[in-house]
Motif scaffolding. Structure first.
Motif, short mmCIF file in Angstrom:
data_model
loop_
_atom_site.label_atom_id
_atom_site.label_comp_id
_atom_site.label_asym_id
_atom_site.label_seq_id
_atom_site.Cartn_x
_atom_site.Cartn_y
_atom_site.Cartn_z
N ARG A 14 0.82 -1.22 0.00
CA ARG A 14 0.00 0.00 0.00
C ARG A 14 0.85 1.26 0.00
O ARG A 14 0.53 2.24 -0.69
N ASP A 15 1.93 1.26 0.77
CA ASP A 15 2.79 2.44 0.84
C ASP A 15 3.39 2.79 -0.51
O ASP A 15 3.51 3.96 -0.87
N ILE A 16 3.79 1.75 -1.25
CA ILE A 16 4.36 1.96 -2.59
C ILE A 16 3.30 2.56 -3.52
O ILE A 16 3.57 3.52 -4.26
N CYS A 17 2.11 1.99 -3.48
CA CYS A 17 1.02 2.50 -4.34
C CYS A 17 0.74 3.96 -4.05
O CYS A 17 0.58 4.78 -4.97
N GLU A 18 0.68 4.29 -2.77
CA GLU A 18 0.37 5.67 -2.39
C GLU A 18 1.48 6.63 -2.80
O GLU A 18 1.22 7.74 -3.28
N SER A 35 -4.22 -3.93 -5.84
CA SER A 35 -3.37 -4.77 -4.99
C SER A 35 -3.21 -6.18 -5.53
O SER A 35 -2.39 -6.94 -5.04
N THR A 36 -4.00 -6.57 -6.53
CA THR A 36 -3.90 -7.91 -7.11
C THR A 36 -3.92 -7.84 -8.63
O THR A 36 -4.44 -6.88 -9.22
N ILE A 53 2.15 0.11 -14.30
CA ILE A 53 3.37 -0.07 -13.50
C ILE A 53 3.15 -1.27 -12.61
O ILE A 53 2.26 -1.27 -11.75
N ILE A 54 3.93 -2.33 -12.80
CA ILE A 54 3.62 -3.64 -12.22
C ILE A 54 4.72 -4.15 -11.30
O ILE A 54 5.90 -4.18 -11.67
N ASP A 55 4.32 -4.54 -10.10
CA ASP A 55 5.22 -5.25 -9.19
C ASP A 55 5.18 -6.74 -9.56
O ASP A 55 4.12 -7.27 -9.90
N LEU A 56 6.30 -7.42 -9.49
CA LEU A 56 6.34 -8.84 -9.86
C LEU A 56 5.83 -9.75 -8.75
O LEU A 56 5.43 -10.87 -9.00
#
Length: 235
Positions: A14-18, A35-36, A53-56
């Motif tokens: 959440r912190d990264i998204c914000e 988040s998913t 922008i995607i986290d792996l």
């Protein structure tokens, strides 16, 4: 700053998204966070953004699978933002068609700068120069259509190119029989991962060469760059 382009941030932290959303919003982007992978996939299907922008490390799927799905859509930019710092992960992400790869922890303003650069590049691809607009390039046994980013090869099979692949091919088509350095091919959009040019060129060769391991149309000029060896006509 006015900017109507939509960006989706897919990360379970959440912190990264914000943080990412806050920085991009300051530059006028319309940002949504997920988040998913499932949530993002549903949103993308209904309303594709300009960039994802995607986290792996997603909780419901491997982010690489989402990257693979998105890179089949030539109108969506893909940037990987991940804590995976290994060379194999970077290479795989780029081979799948991602346009950029940023490692956590990151500098927020650098991320914004690279988002700006990437979206400028995609915008140029969507609006080909007037000299080639609405025209197809004929070279070797291939036909390339810049308007649809599609290529018909010698087997009469039509394949779609990603935005990054299309950018490289178009640069070569505009300067046939001319050696282009890696910096020239990347232009103002050069990134710290400059070796990604070789990975992307390999993907282009797989789509246009009869034998990608022994290329005839795109030659590597070792220590210099690449050259398209055939004439090009536009019609």
């Amino acid at each position: 700053m006015k900017n109507n382009k939509s960006i989706y941030v897919i990360d379970d932290e959440r912190d990264i998204c914000e943080l990412v959303a806050q920085e991009l919003t300051l530059f006028g982007y319309q940002v949504q966070t997920f988040s998913t992978g499932a949530q993002a996939g549903y949103a993308i299907k209904n309303k594709p953004p300009a960039l994802c922008i995607i986290d792996l490390g997603l909780p419901d799927m491997d982010g690489m699978d989402l990257v693979r799905q998105l890179c089949d859509k030539n109108n969506v930019g893909v940037m990987i933002l991940s804590g995976r710092n290994s060379v194999p992960d970077r290479i795989l992400g780029l081979e799948l068609g991602a346009d950029d790869y940023i490692v956590k922890p990151f500098i927020p303003r650098e991320l914004v700068a690279r988002v700006n650069s990437l979206l400028r590049r995609l915008e140029k691809l969507e609006q080909p120069p007037q000299t080639t607009s609405q025209r197809q390039a004929h070279f070797g046994n291939c036909v390339y259509d810049p308007a649809t980013l599609s290529l018909t090869n010698g087997d009469d099979a039509t394949v779609e190119l990603s935005s990054a692949e299309s950018e490289l091919l178009l640069a070569l088509l505009k300067a046939p029989k001319t050696i282009l350095s890696r910096d020239q091919l990347l232009g103002e959009n050069a990134s710290p991962f400059d070796r990604s040019i070789d990975v992307r060129m390999s993907r282009v060769r797989k789509k246009i060469e009869t034998d990608p391991k022994n290329p005839k149309l795109i030659k590597t000029i070792y220590g210099v760059g690449y050259m398209l060896t055939t004439d090009v006509s536009w019609s």
